[in-house]
Design an enzyme around this catalytic site. Structure first.
Site, mmCIF file in Angstrom:
data_model
loop_
_atom_site.group_PDB
_atom_site.id
_atom_site.type_symbol
_atom_site.label_atom_id
_atom_site.label_comp_id
_atom_site.label_asym_id
_atom_site.label_seq_id
_atom_site.Cartn_x
_atom_site.Cartn_y
_atom_site.Cartn_z
ATOM 1 N N GLY A 17 0.819 -1.220 0.000
ATOM 2 C CA GLY A 17 0.000 0.000 0.000
ATOM 3 C C GLY A 17 0.850 1.267 0.000
ATOM 4 O O GLY A 17 2.011 1.259 0.417
ATOM 5 N N ARG A 21 -2.212 8.714 3.317
ATOM 6 C CA ARG A 21 -2.511 9.622 4.439
ATOM 7 C C ARG A 21 -1.296 9.958 5.305
ATOM 8 O O ARG A 21 -1.368 10.811 6.176
ATOM 9 C CB ARG A 21 -3.639 9.018 5.292
ATOM 10 N N ASP A 108 1.996 -2.531 8.186
ATOM 11 C CA ASP A 108 1.614 -1.306 8.901
ATOM 12 C C ASP A 108 0.875 -1.604 10.201
ATOM 13 O O ASP A 108 0.245 -0.729 10.775
ATOM 14 C CB ASP A 108 0.782 -0.381 7.994
ATOM 15 N N ASN A 173 -12.615 -7.859 12.076
ATOM 16 C CA ASN A 173 -11.478 -8.586 11.522
ATOM 17 C C ASN A 173 -10.220 -7.722 11.644
ATOM 18 O O ASN A 173 -10.207 -6.570 11.215
ATOM 19 C CB ASN A 173 -11.773 -8.876 10.048
ATOM 20 N N ALA A 384 40.472 21.857 34.673
ATOM 21 C CA ALA A 384 39.460 22.534 33.847
ATOM 22 C C ALA A 384 40.087 23.106 32.589
ATOM 23 O O ALA A 384 41.199 23.638 32.611
ATOM 24 C CB ALA A 384 38.812 23.650 34.659
ATOM 25 N N ALA A 427 49.702 24.492 35.151
ATOM 26 C CA ALA A 427 48.518 25.105 34.554
ATOM 27 C C ALA A 427 48.905 26.007 33.391
ATOM 28 O O ALA A 427 49.960 26.635 33.396
ATOM 29 C CB ALA A 427 47.768 25.907 35.615
ATOM 30 N N ARG A 444 54.891 27.291 29.353
ATOM 31 C CA ARG A 444 54.276 28.607 29.180
ATOM 32 C C ARG A 444 55.354 29.648 29.345
ATOM 33 O O ARG A 444 56.396 29.394 29.971
ATOM 34 C CB ARG A 444 53.166 28.826 30.202
HETATM 35 C C1 UD1 Z 1 -8.607 -5.022 5.691
HETATM 36 C C2 UD1 Z 1 -9.631 -6.150 5.780
HETATM 37 C C3 UD1 Z 1 -10.669 -5.804 6.833
HETATM 38 C C4 UD1 Z 1 -9.978 -5.548 8.171
HETATM 39 C C5 UD1 Z 1 -8.898 -4.488 8.017
HETATM 40 C C6 UD1 Z 1 -8.105 -4.395 9.279
HETATM 41 C C7 UD1 Z 1 -9.728 -7.045 3.523
HETATM 42 C C8 UD1 Z 1 -10.528 -7.121 2.279
HETATM 43 N N1 UD1 Z 1 -10.256 -6.307 4.496
HETATM 44 O O1 UD1 Z 1 -9.332 -3.875 5.248
HETATM 45 O O2 UD1 Z 1 -11.605 -6.866 6.977
HETATM 46 O O3 UD1 Z 1 -10.948 -5.144 9.117
HETATM 47 O O4 UD1 Z 1 -7.990 -4.836 6.956
HETATM 48 O O5 UD1 Z 1 -7.225 -3.314 9.210
HETATM 49 O O6 UD1 Z 1 -8.699 -7.664 3.609
HETATM 50 N N2 UD1 Z 1 -2.477 -4.274 0.730
HETATM 51 C C9 UD1 Z 1 -1.601 -4.681 -0.248
HETATM 52 N N3 UD1 Z 1 -2.042 -4.835 -1.514
HETATM 53 C C10 UD1 Z 1 -3.343 -4.598 -1.860
HETATM 54 C C11 UD1 Z 1 -4.218 -4.156 -0.848
HETATM 55 C C12 UD1 Z 1 -3.764 -4.012 0.436
HETATM 56 O O7 UD1 Z 1 -0.429 -4.929 0.027
HETATM 57 O O8 UD1 Z 1 -3.677 -4.764 -3.042
HETATM 58 C C13 UD1 Z 1 -1.978 -4.086 2.100
HETATM 59 C C14 UD1 Z 1 -2.024 -2.630 2.496
HETATM 60 O O9 UD1 Z 1 -0.753 -2.026 2.277
HETATM 61 C C15 UD1 Z 1 -2.345 -2.693 3.962
HETATM 62 C C16 UD1 Z 1 -3.112 -4.001 4.123
HETATM 63 O O10 UD1 Z 1 -2.847 -4.763 2.981
HETATM 64 O O11 UD1 Z 1 -1.190 -2.803 4.759
HETATM 65 C C17 UD1 Z 1 -4.600 -3.815 4.317
HETATM 66 O O12 UD1 Z 1 -5.128 -3.205 3.190
HETATM 67 P P1 UD1 Z 1 -6.290 -2.160 3.252
HETATM 68 O O13 UD1 Z 1 -6.746 -1.839 1.889
HETATM 69 O O14 UD1 Z 1 -5.924 -1.053 4.139
HETATM 70 O O15 UD1 Z 1 -7.417 -3.046 3.956
HETATM 71 P P2 UD1 Z 1 -8.651 -2.498 4.720
HETATM 72 O O16 UD1 Z 1 -9.562 -1.870 3.739
HETATM 73 O O17 UD1 Z 1 -8.242 -1.719 5.884
#
Ligand code: UD1
Ligand code: CA
Length: 463
Positions: A17, A21, A108, A173, A384, A427, A444
């Protein structure tokens, strides 16, 4: 019936990702918490698993992420387009071993604990997969856990796909799950992107498991900080404080007093004996060990150093890559740089800088001095304002002082130079030749007193 035991584990860490933000040129997983990157925290937890291999799925800033871990035995796979969490895991499939379990972690979500990982792996068998869930007061944004009448988990519904009733559910989840590689390989190709985001959801595994009669067991983390993700710098700072508080609590419970656990920072590994006392705003970086009965004043920074028993470090001192002997007294306002070694009962006072310097037992540098590339015996007294001139503009040279040497205040020791045992420097001396044992060096100009000397008067000017 119990599932077949599998001793190998493949750990897939999703880190593709962008982290929009964070408002940063750096990939999100490289931002630091407690002095190391978010991803390194996850890898450190993953590395506690025996017979495991780690596969990191990179995407945005892939090269930077790989470079940051160049020394680690980690497999990297790239996900060039972020089509969803299931698609990300698919990128790792070629590396997964058929007779292994697979654990999915997130780059993350840095504070996952080894104990929780252990529970997840124990719960993942051929008959059951493991899902890490947590109940939150505010579940907004998370996938909701859908349980059947029998109380068993049936599916996970993403926030955007949930009905108003489902949105009321507070068990969510965390994203962390564990199952067998063969289960993953059979279900992953069945996941489609027919949902409001048009993404391949890893969470669809849960419904597929149920369809095939595999139970989904939920495991809970020891605290919510374990499963909290970082999306922006505000969350990063909140997680940092939560983590620091846990470190501070562990330190206090093992016998070290902290004046204020909210003003304590550990960025690395800190080991400590008992009856240590640490005042506010101290920072411990890298690998630091404290003996027992150590007192540390406010605003000290200690980096990759070992501190003996009964040492007193007074306020505003900075100690880096140094070894401090028992009962030494340091500061206030001392700076001990790389390669400083203090013997027992040595004293380093205010506005003293040392570098690559061995200070023998009971020796003192009490005020306003620079001592570098120096080896001194025991019971040496440096007055010193003493400066070792260790650098000629090209090379560094060393100063060697025997036992019981006395350097008078405001002396300049031009290295390379040796002063024998009991040697004495008057000194204000500039010393450029070796001084033999028990000799006095006076370097000195002789004082002249001019009797009846007339002070200058002001020139005859108009205004
Ligand atoms: C995901 C879960 C959600 C859970 C939440 C917890 C899914 C579909 N949903 O949602 O149920 O409550 O995490 O935080 O899994 N990433 C990739 N490649 C991608 C997409 C995501 O590497 O194509 C990585 C992102 O960098 C991130 C993590 O996976 O670290 C989660 O992805 P993100 O899209 O943030 O998932 P959520 O929508 O938060
Ligand atoms: Ca998403």
């Amino acid at each position: 019936m119990a599932g077949r035991t599998m001793s190998q584990t493949d750990i897939v860490i999703l880190a593709a990702g962008k982290g929009t933000r964070m408002q940063s040129a750096q990939p999100k997983v490289l931002h630091q918490l407690a002095g190391v990157s978010l991803l390194q925290h996850v890898l450190a937890a993953a590395e506690t698993v025996v017979h495991s291999q780690n596969i990191v799925v990179t995407g945005h800033g892939a090269e930077m992420v790989e470079r940051s871990l160049s020394s680690k035995a980690t497999i990297f796979v790239q996900q060039t387009a972020q089509l969803g969490t299931a698609h990300a895991v698919k990128m790792a499939l070629p590396h997964l071993r058929d007779d292994a379990k697979v654990l999915i972690l997130y780059g993350d979500v840095p504070l996952i604990k080894p104990v929780t990982i252990g529970k997840m792996l124990a719960a993942a068998t051929t008959d059951s997969m493991a899902l890490l869930t947590v109940t939150l007061a505010d579940p907004t944004g998370y996938g909701r856990i859908i349980r059947g009448r029998d109380g068993l988990i049936e599916s996970v519904i993403e926030q955007r796909d949930a009905s108003p009733e489902q949105l009321q559910l507070r068990e969510v989840n965390t994203g962390v799950l564990a199952l067998t590689v063969s289960q993953l390989k059979s279900w992953l190709p069945l996941i489609d992107n027919n949902n409001t985001q048009g993404e391949y959801y890893l969470t669809d595994l849960i419904a597929l498991a149920r369809r095939d009669g595999v139970r989904v067991d939920s495991i809970q983390p020891t605290s919510t900080t374990e499963v909290e993700g970082v999306n922006n710098r505000l969350q990063l700072s909140q997680l940092e404080r939560a983590h620091q508080l846990e470190l501070a609590e562990a330190l206090m419970l093992s016998g070290t007093s902290l004046v204020d656990p909210a003003r304590f920072d550990q960025r690395g590994t800190l080991t400590a004996g008992t009856d240590n006392h640490i005042d506010i705003n101290c920072i411990f970086e890298g690998t630091v060990s404290l003996g027992s009965d150590v007192t540390i004043g406010a605003n000290c920074q200690i980096i990759n150093s070992s501190i003996g028993d009964g040492v007193q470090i007074k306020a505003n001192s900075h100690i880096e890559e140094s070894l401090i002997g028992d009962r030494a007294v340091i500061g206030p306002y001392a700076r001990l740089r790389t390669g400083t070694e203090l013997g027992a009962d040595a004293k380093i006072g205010n506005f003293v800088e040392t570098k690559k310097t061995k200070v023998g037992a009971g020796s003192k540098i009490n005020h306003l001095s620079y001592v570098g590339d120096t080896e001194m015996g025991s019971k040496v007294n440096i007055g010193a304002g003493t400066i070792t001139c260790n650098y000629d503009g090209v090379n560094k040279h060393s100063t060697v002082l025997g036992n019981d040497v006395f350097i008078g205040s405001n002396s300049t020791l031009i290295a390379p130079i040796k002063i024998g045992d009991h040697g004495f420097v008057a000194a204000g001396s500039t010393v450029s030749q070796d001084v033999s044992a028990s000799a006095l060096a006076v370097g000195r100009s002789k004082q002249r007193n001019i009797q009846g000397w007339k002070r200058p008067t002001k020139d005859n000017q108009d205004s």
